[in-house]
Design a protein around this motif. Structure first.
Motif, PDB file in Angstrom:
ATOM      1  N   TYR A 233       0.831  -1.210   0.000  1.00 39.73           N
ATOM      2  CA  TYR A 233       0.000   0.000   0.000  1.00 39.73           C
ATOM      3  C   TYR A 233       0.867   1.264   0.000  1.00 39.73           C
ATOM      4  O   TYR A 233       0.652   2.192  -0.803  1.00 39.73           O
ATOM      5  CB  TYR A 233      -0.914  -0.062   1.226  1.00 39.73           C
ATOM      6  N   LEU A 234       1.882   1.307   0.878  1.00 41.38           N
ATOM      7  CA  LEU A 234       2.753   2.476   0.930  1.00 41.38           C
ATOM      8  C   LEU A 234       3.517   2.664  -0.376  1.00 41.38           C
ATOM      9  O   LEU A 234       3.720   3.796  -0.838  1.00 41.38           O
ATOM     10  CB  LEU A 234       3.732   2.341   2.098  1.00 41.38           C
ATOM     11  N   GLN A 235       3.942   1.545  -0.985  1.00 43.81           N
ATOM     12  CA  GLN A 235       4.650   1.638  -2.258  1.00 43.81           C
ATOM     13  C   GLN A 235       3.728   2.157  -3.358  1.00 43.81           C
ATOM     14  O   GLN A 235       4.144   2.958  -4.207  1.00 43.81           O
ATOM     15  CB  GLN A 235       5.209   0.269  -2.658  1.00 43.81           C
ATOM     16  N   ASN A 236       2.475   1.744  -3.332  1.00 41.98           N
ATOM     17  CA  ASN A 236       1.485   2.217  -4.300  1.00 41.98           C
ATOM     18  C   ASN A 236       1.308   3.726  -4.180  1.00 41.98           C
ATOM     19  O   ASN A 236       1.297   4.455  -5.183  1.00 41.98           O
ATOM     20  CB  ASN A 236       0.162   1.490  -4.079  1.00 41.98           C
ATOM     21  N   VAL A 237       1.169   4.205  -2.939  1.00 39.23           N
ATOM     22  CA  VAL A 237       1.017   5.642  -2.704  1.00 39.23           C
ATOM     23  C   VAL A 237       2.263   6.391  -3.159  1.00 39.23           C
ATOM     24  O   VAL A 237       2.175   7.438  -3.818  1.00 39.23           O
ATOM     25  CB  VAL A 237       0.726   5.905  -1.212  1.00 39.23           C
ATOM     26  N   ALA A 238       3.436   5.858  -2.819  1.00 42.41           N
ATOM     27  CA  ALA A 238       4.680   6.519  -3.193  1.00 42.41           C
ATOM     28  C   ALA A 238       4.840   6.590  -4.706  1.00 42.41           C
ATOM     29  O   ALA A 238       5.266   7.618  -5.254  1.00 42.41           O
ATOM     30  CB  ALA A 238       5.866   5.777  -2.563  1.00 42.41           C
ATOM     31  N   ASP A 239       4.502   5.510  -5.393  1.00 43.02           N
ATOM     32  CA  ASP A 239       4.624   5.489  -6.849  1.00 43.02           C
ATOM     33  C   ASP A 239       3.724   6.537  -7.495  1.00 43.02           C
ATOM     34  O   ASP A 239       4.073   7.122  -8.536  1.00 43.02           O
ATOM     35  CB  ASP A 239       4.273   4.108  -7.392  1.00 43.02           C
ATOM     36  N   ARG A 240       2.563   6.793  -6.882  1.00 44.42           N
ATOM     37  CA  ARG A 240       1.618   7.755  -7.460  1.00 44.42           C
ATOM     38  C   ARG A 240       1.972   9.205  -7.137  1.00 44.42           C
ATOM     39  O   ARG A 240       1.832  10.097  -7.982  1.00 44.42           O
ATOM     40  CB  ARG A 240       0.198   7.485  -6.920  1.00 44.42           C
ATOM     41  N   PHE A 241       2.411   9.458  -5.902  1.00 45.91           N
ATOM     42  CA  PHE A 241       2.455  10.845  -5.438  1.00 45.91           C
ATOM     43  C   PHE A 241       3.812  11.331  -4.932  1.00 45.91           C
ATOM     44  O   PHE A 241       4.032  12.539  -4.852  1.00 45.91           O
ATOM     45  CB  PHE A 241       1.436  11.043  -4.308  1.00 45.91           C
TER      46      PHE A 241
END
Length: 512
Positions: A333-341
């Motif tokens: 989840y944190l990696q997903n957020v980081a990749d987006r923003f």
């Protein structure tokens, strides 16, 4: 082959009359002729009272007779037989059947300094208690890890061995390998504590029993890196991992059965199932389910947000933060957020509310877990804001972007989770106010992650130089060389990366 032993594969099992086995049990410990002579009058008196035959109280076998009993060359008759059968409630023929008993492999005696170090497990951390084993019976020790405010505790096998310093490792003494092999053979979870007390050193060094077994299988003496010395940082990780791991393993089947149910809840607009609907789950299992649902729900709605979001986290203690460090889905989840923003100049941030009372009521190891969690956010490119205002402590977890909010909370709630989305201004306003306050009055404001985290260490009363130095030591060796999760739902990789991230920020004033 001797009558008292028989081969069993490559191991030897001692064969004795059942009578000897019963007398040698810990509750009696009367198998020696001397101790048996003390026990026998008690046995005779018991039989005399039960059968109302006073003469039985005066019956005595000779030492030579007792030795013949154990050798299997003589079966008692008459009053001797009666007394034995009354006391053990078994026929004499059963008492003199040969039975195999487990050979006990004894560990080497521990040095006085090692015994002193072992006692630190009982008073250094309030959630730690060491229950020593019994070398005479082959019973191994236990390390009891008590639960905190939210999660249940657990108990793991533990054995302490003397070790020799070999550069940057502690090597278990070869003479203890036979006992070590018996300890690691069990499939139960266990840890080895190596000590250099016998070599004039101090302290304890940690290795998972499964990792020691791997060394033994390839013909190597287990070597424990000096970096794995048991202190507040290592204890924090040990406590969090074992409490999380055993809780999830206890709920493995019910969590698997709820996979489809979870997918359904992710798809609907809002939900908040009460805890009473899932009574079969442990607190850790319920935390995993709630956390997983919230993560999936947020990711599903990230694409609908009009701007870079700001996150609010309800966790305020190390115990509450432990899932962030270890749950595998948290890092996806944190990696997903980081990749987006995330990225240079990004406004991506996350707010924590940690009142001073929460800091004062937490042990050092628990404050370290909180510190590591916030460091993990910074590692993923998420700037952290910290407020200590008590009025914000019960604000639920949410994601905010302009006038749109995603509510996603599983911490300290009546339900397993609560998720919803809203763009109604009066509903979004409290979230805007909370984030605005945290941004404007952050206690850890600074231009760099190093500056913010060093300030955080001060607030949590943690030694920044010591902590980053220890993180460097552990990062160089890797946590997977010390511990091994059993649940597929846990991972140490993100925590390893966090330790390495902190190791790069070291220095008493780096970035401040």
């Amino acid at each position: 082959m001797d009558d008292m032993s028989q081969a069993e594969g490559s191991r030897v099992r001692t064969v004795v009359p059942l009578l000897y086995h019963l007398l040698d049990a810990p509750e009696l410990n009367c198998a020696s002729p001397t101790k048996f002579s003390v026990l026998w009058p008690v046995m005779a008196e018991s039989a005399a009272k039960e059968l109302q035959e006073p003469r039985l109280a005066r019956v005595r076998p000779s030492p030579a007779t007792y030795k013949r009993w154990l050798a299997g060359t003589h079966i008692p008759r008459g009053d001797l037989r009666t007394i034995l059968e009354i006391y053990f409630d078994k026929k004499v023929e059963s008492l003199f059947q040969l039975v195999s008993v487990r050979d006990v492999v004894h560990p080497l005696p521990l040095d006085r300094r090692t015994r002193t170090a072992a006692r630190t497990l009982d008073y250094t951390w309030p959630t730690s208690r060491h229950v020593p084993g019994d070398p005479d019976t082959g019973i191994f020790g236990n390390w009891e890890l008590a639960g905190g405010r939210h999660f249940d505790g657990t108990s793991i096998g533990v054995q302490i061995y003397e070790a020799q310093p070999r550069g940057d490792v502690m090597e278990i003494n070869s003479a203890d390998l036979p006992h070590l092999e018996t300890f690691v053979r069990s499939s139960r979870r266990g840890v080895i504590l190596a000590s250099s007390g016998g070599a004039g050193g101090s302290g304890l060094y940690v290795m998972d029993a499964a990792l020691a077994r791997r060394s033994l299988m390839v013909g190597q003496n287990p070597q424990v890196p000096v970096a794995h010395q048991l202190d507040d940082l290592v204890y924090a990780i040990i406590w969090a991992l074992h409490v999380m791991d055993d809780g999830l393993l206890a709920d493995d089947n019910p969590l698997s059965n709820r996979a489809e149910q979870l997918r359904h809840y992710v798809r609907i607009s809002n939900s908040a199932p009460p805890r009473s609907e899932m009574p079969d789950l442990s607190p850790v299992g319920a935390a995993w389910l709630g956390s997983s649902l919230c993560a999936q729900y947020i990711v599903r709605h990230l694409g609908d947000l009009p701007d870079v979001p700001a996150f609010w986290t309800r966790e305020a203690t190390g115990e509450e933060c432990a899932p962030w460090l270890l749950f595998r889905h948290k890092h996806d989840y944190l990696q997903n957020v980081a990749d987006r923003f995330a990225g240079p100049g990004s406004a991506l941030g996350r707010a924590f509310c940690v009142p001073e009372a929460a800091v004062r009521s937490s042990e050092t190891y628990e404050r370290i877990l909180l510190f590591l969690t916030i460091a993990m956010m910074e590692m993923y490119g998420v700037k952290v804001w910290l407020t200590a205002e008590q009025e914000y402590q019960e604000v639920e977890g949410f994601v905010l972007a302009r006038h749109q909010a995603i509510l996603a909370n599983w911490v300290r709630g009546e339900s397993v989770w609560r998720v919803a989305t809203t763009s109604v201004r009066r509903e979004v306003a409290p979230y805007q106010e909370a984030i605005g306050h945290a941004q404007a009055h952050s206690l850890v404001d600074g231009p760099t992650p190093a500056a913010r985290l060093a300030t955080l260490a001060d607030y949590l009363d943690l030694d920044w130089t010591w902590l980053t130095g220890r993180c460097r030591n552990l990062a160089e060796e890797g946590l997977t060389g010390m511990l091994r999760p059993r649940s597929r739902l846990l991972t140490l990789s993100a925590l390893d990366r966090t330790l390495f991230f902190l190791s790069t920020l070291g220095g008493p004033a780096n970035g401040r």
